[in-house]
Structures are given as structure tokens and as C-alpha cells.
Design a protein around this motif. Structure first.
Motif, PDB file in Angstrom:
ATOM      1  N   LYS A  80       0.829  -1.214   0.000  1.00 58.02           N
ATOM      2  CA  LYS A  80       0.000   0.000   0.000  1.00 58.02           C
ATOM      3  C   LYS A  80       0.864   1.266   0.000  1.00 58.02           C
ATOM      4  N   THR A  81       1.870   1.304   0.881  1.00 60.61           N
ATOM      5  CA  THR A  81       2.667   2.524   1.031  1.00 60.61           C
ATOM      6  C   THR A  81       3.472   2.858  -0.225  1.00 60.61           C
ATOM      7  N   PRO A  82       4.273   1.932  -0.787  1.00 63.16           N
ATOM      8  CA  PRO A  82       5.008   2.292  -2.004  1.00 63.16           C
ATOM      9  C   PRO A  82       4.092   2.649  -3.168  1.00 63.16           C
ATOM     10  N   LEU A  83       2.929   1.974  -3.254  1.00 65.97           N
ATOM     11  CA  LEU A  83       2.001   2.289  -4.333  1.00 65.97           C
ATOM     12  C   LEU A  83       1.443   3.703  -4.168  1.00 65.97           C
ATOM     13  N   ALA A  84       1.055   4.070  -2.941  1.00 66.25           N
ATOM     14  CA  ALA A  84       0.518   5.417  -2.709  1.00 66.25           C
ATOM     15  C   ALA A  84       1.552   6.485  -3.038  1.00 66.25           C
ATOM     16  N   LEU A  85       2.807   6.282  -2.609  1.00 67.63           N
ATOM     17  CA  LEU A  85       3.861   7.271  -2.862  1.00 67.63           C
ATOM     18  C   LEU A  85       4.171   7.378  -4.351  1.00 67.63           C
ATOM     19  N   ALA A  86       4.258   6.236  -5.032  1.00 66.37           N
ATOM     20  CA  ALA A  86       4.574   6.258  -6.467  1.00 66.37           C
ATOM     21  C   ALA A  86       3.429   6.849  -7.275  1.00 66.37           C
ATOM     22  N   LEU A  87       2.198   6.567  -6.872  1.00 65.01           N
ATOM     23  CA  LEU A  87       1.045   7.121  -7.583  1.00 65.01           C
ATOM     24  C   LEU A  87       1.012   8.642  -7.452  1.00 65.01           C
ATOM     25  N   ALA A  88       1.270   9.157  -6.256  1.00 66.52           N
ATOM     26  CA  ALA A  88       1.293  10.608  -6.061  1.00 66.52           C
ATOM     27  C   ALA A  88       2.394  11.246  -6.892  1.00 66.52           C
ATOM     28  N   ALA A  89       3.562  10.611  -6.953  1.00 66.32           N
ATOM     29  CA  ALA A  89       4.665  11.152  -7.760  1.00 66.32           C
ATOM     30  C   ALA A  89       4.304  11.164  -9.237  1.00 66.32           C
TER      31      ALA A  89
END
Length: 445
Positions: free
Chosen positions: A210-219
Motif C-alpha cells: 500500500k505505502t510504495p504504491l501510494a507514494l509512487a502514484l502521487a509522484a
């Protein structure tokens, strides 16, 4: 090796000569289509001779040399003989001011070959490819997106990209090409967002990405909408990995508690004060960590106050949720989200947890599944046998299922920067972001 001599005589015409053959006059609707015709004619000649051909293109006294193979691949080259002059055999040393008459037994005068111009407007819909086994089970592949339309910018990749780079042409990507599909997908990210636009990344099981996906999606969204347009909000439990995964760690004052303290002290918190509580990341997105948030800070109303404040100064809020479906902050995320993404590795426990997550979400908000996408993430330790039953279970609930390629950086626990991700991952994230935008822009019931 055979040499084709190409003289561009105008913006829409070119003369092609080759040893022991007739002169061919290429005509096209515009300059871009003319380059397409030159490439097509060269490829056809290579196919007929079953060997690569040298192509010497002369325009305004300048030469460009390309080798074209029977499969259409064009590479820069140097001529295998003397620099050719239009209308003259390649071995003739001295140029002539007038083109020589065509040689051989071919017809007297040029042979007209009309080139089909590229479409002047939006590309027609791409014919659907035969569905794969995964697609027949309802799984779309983010790694090879089928999205909508590109513009008229020259191609940068593939065969047309190579021709553009070698010959200075401006061929646009084919409408069905991967580059065109990604361009059309990226264009969706620049459209309007609803007020307080929110995407929640949800799964009650930890360790599913969840965390890496959320950060990468925002970027990904920030690269298309600009710096200061997106913020990722950490709504995880104490000790979550959010702080360890952001590219640029926050300072002691950059957390939700600091922002709530300002909200308590003043009804009107300015953009500069908000920015001081956010950690700016390399792609221009911001991150807001939980820090030492207390249960009071994570009450439903306080989270809503935070989101309302962030919504005044940022276009999109990407929420990294925790694992407890009983927590007020988790229930707020489901209730407020315009789009929900549920990452699911192909493991029995992760698939079962995702299915429970979907049912739990409907108890908070009955219409939420219409805004939800399940994202199957490939990785080591996957059990492919899980896929069929899992996908069937998700589609039975009416939830679309997509697939994302394996990303080593997600699995390694390293900090997330968009530039460090594999290109297939970045392409998939662009498509996933566009999918979330499509869900967000639908009117809420």
C-alpha cells in the motif's frame, strides 16, 4: 549493397532512383507523410532484394545516410560507395546539373506512387486485440495499457522514433502503438479534478504494497500536474513504514500533529503554514506523515478537518491507509474517497484479505465498489493458481481487476523515487493514475 538515391524536391514530393530500375516519384499530402512514403518505399525495396539497402537522402544540398533492412529497421550509416548524386549512377564521380534520363527497360518518365497521409485529426479507435487468458477472466493489463488518443507530437520510440531521429522527420506514433496509448493516458491526468479529490489505497492486510504504491502514484500525478498539486497522507498505524519509504524524510515539525495544532490555534491557516508541515518530494508531490499522532488526532472529525485544509491548497490527496478497519481514520478514508485502489499480491492470504476488505468497505459506504479497482501485483513467491479464483471473486462483486508488473524497489523496502522505478512500472502507474482520475470524475451518488 544496393543504394537508393532520394532527392526531396519539395515539401510533398521526392525522386527515388536505384541502379537498373526506373525513377520513382513519391508524392504525399504533407512533409510528414512524405517521410513515411520514403521509409515504406525503402522497406519495400529491401524486401524485394532480400537484403538491406543504403538510402541516401538529399535535401537542399545536404545528405543523410540510412540503412534500411527488410523488416523496416532504419539505422544511421555511411555510404558504401561515393556520395551519390540524384539521377546519376552511384559510381559516377562527377555530378551533373541535370538529372540523367532513366536507364533500363522500365517505362519512360516517372512512376507515380501516392503515399497515404497520416490522419489529420484524432485517431480512430484501435481495433481490440484478441483477449488473453487473463483478460477473459476480467483482468486488464496495466503494463500494456489500451488507452485513448495521443496528439501530433513526433514519435520518440519504436521504428518511427528511430526514423525521426535519423532523418529529422516528424512522424507521429501509430494510433495503436504503446507510445500513443501512453500519451493518451497521460493526457487524462491533466483534466479537471473534483473538489477535495481523494484516492485511498486500501487493504486490511499489511505488507501488500500500500505505502510504495501510494507514494509512487502521487509522484506520477505530480509529474503531469506540476509541483504542489498532490499530497500523500499517512493514515497508517504507529510505526508504519511510511516515513522509511518517502524519498525525502520529513523534519520533526512536518507531521499531522503540527498541522492540527495550527488548525486549533486559528480558523484560517495560510498556504505557507501548510507547506511548512509538508515534506516536498523529488517529483513535486508533498508528503504528510502521522508522526506522534494521538487517538484524538486521528478521530474522524479531525482527519476530515485536515483533509479539508489540504484540499484548499492541493488538487489531490492520496491516502495510505492502515490495517484496522475499525479505526476512525480508516472509515473516513473509505467514506471520503473518490477512488479506491486495493493492491493484492498473488498469495492466498492477501487475496482473502482483499475480499474481506471489499465487503467491509461496503458496510461503510454501500456505493464504494463502483469507485474501486483491484490491482494484482506480481512478485516473488506468487502462487499463480490463486489468480483464477481471486479474480472470479472480485469480478463477482462487480469490481474491475488490473495487473501491475513486478517492481523490485517496491519489494526491497527502499525509498520510493519515480526515476528509480522500472519503465514498465512507470507506464503502469500512469495508466493506473488515469484510471483513478476516471473514477474520481464520475458524479457521486
Amino acid at each position: 549493397m544496393t543504394t537508393l538515391e532520394v532527392e526531396i524536391t519539395s515539401a510533398t514530393t521526392a525522386r527515388v532512383t536505384a541502379p537498373d530500375t526506373e525513377v520513382v516519384q513519391l508524392t504525399a499530402a504533407d512533409r510528414t507523410a512524405l517521410w513515411t512514403a520514403i521509409h515504406q518505399h525503402s522497406t519495400h525495396h529491401a524486401l524485394e532484394t532480400a537484403a538491406p539497402v543504403d538510402v541516401a537522402v538529399r535535401e537542399a544540398g545536404k545528405h543523410k545516410f540510412v540503412t534500411v533492412t527488410p523488416d523496416g529497421t532504419a539505422t544511421a550509416s555511411t555510404p558504401s560507395g561515393p556520395i551519390p548524386t540524384p539521377g546519376m549512377p552511384p559510381t559516377q564521380p562527377s555530378p551533373s546539373t541535370e538529372p540523367a534520363a532513366p536507364q533500363g527497360s522500365g517505362p519512360v518518365g516517372p512512376v507515380l506512387l501516392a503515399a497515404e497521409p497520416l490522419p489529420p485529426g484524432p485517431a480512430p479507435p484501435t481495433p481490440a486485440a484478441p483477449p488473453s487468458a487473463a483478460a477473459r477472466r476480467g483482468v486488464s493489463t496495466l503494463a500494456a495499457p489500451s488507452s485513448a488518443a495521443a496528439g501530433h507530437e513526433p514519435a520518440r520510440f519504436g521504428l518511427r522514433g528511430r526514423v525521426n531521429a535519423l532523418l529529422g522527420a516528424r512522424l507521429t506514433p501509430k494510433p495503436s502503438s504503446r507510445e500513443a496509448r501512453l500519451r493518451r493516458t497521460a493526457a487524462a491526468l491533466t483534466g479537471p479534478f473534483p473538489d477535495r479529490a481523494t484516492v485511498a489505497v486500501v487493504n486490511v492486510k499489511g505488507g501488500v504494497g500500500k505505502t510504495p504504491l501510494a507514494l509512487a502514484l502521487a509522484a506520477t500525478v505530480a509529474t503531469h500536474r506540476g509541483a504542489g498539486s498532490v499530497v500523500t497522507l499517512d493514515l497508517g498505524e504507529a510505526g508504519s513504514s511510511f516515513t522509511d519509504r518517502v524519498a525525502i524524510p520529513p523534519t520533526d515539525e512536518q507531521n499531522t500533529r503540527s498541522l492540527l495544532t495550527q488548525l486549533d490555534a486559528a480558523d484560517d491557516v495560510g498556504s505557507a503554514a501548510v507547506a511548512r508541515c509538508l515534506a516536498r518530494q523529488p517529483s513535486g508531490e508533498d508528503a504528510l506523515i502521522a508522526g506522534t499522532a494521538t487517538d484524538r488526532a486521528w478521530g474522524y472529525d479531525n482527519v476530515d478537518r485536515l483533509a479539508a485544509l489540504l484540499g484548499r491548497y492541493r488538487e489531490l490527496l492520496v491516502v495510505d491507509t492502515g490495517n484496522s478497519h475499525l479505526a476512525d481514520r480508516w472509515r473516513w478514508a473509505i467514506d471520503a474517497a473518490h477512488a479506491v485502489l486495493v493492491p493484492v499480491p498473488l498469495r492466498h492470504d492477501a487475496a482473502a484479505a482483499a475480499h474481506r476488505t471489499l465487503h467491509t468497505m461496503t458496510a461503510v459506504r454501500p456505493d464504494v465498489l463502483a469507485r474501486t479497482v483491484v490491482l494484482i501485483t506480481d512478485g516473488p513467491g506468487d502462487a499463480p493458481v490463486v489468480e483464477t479464483d481471486a479474480v472470479d471473486a472480485f469480478t463477482d462483486l462487480g469490481v474491475p481487476v488490473c495487473r501491475m508488473p513486478f517492481e523490485p524497489r517496491f519489494a526491497s523496502g527502499e525509498r520510493i523515487t519515480l526515476g528509480a522505478l522500472r519503465r514498465p512500472t512507470r507506464d503502469a502507474l500512469t495508466t493506473l493514475a488515469a484510471t483513478a482520475v476516471e473514477l474520481m470524475t464520475r458524479a457521486r451518488t
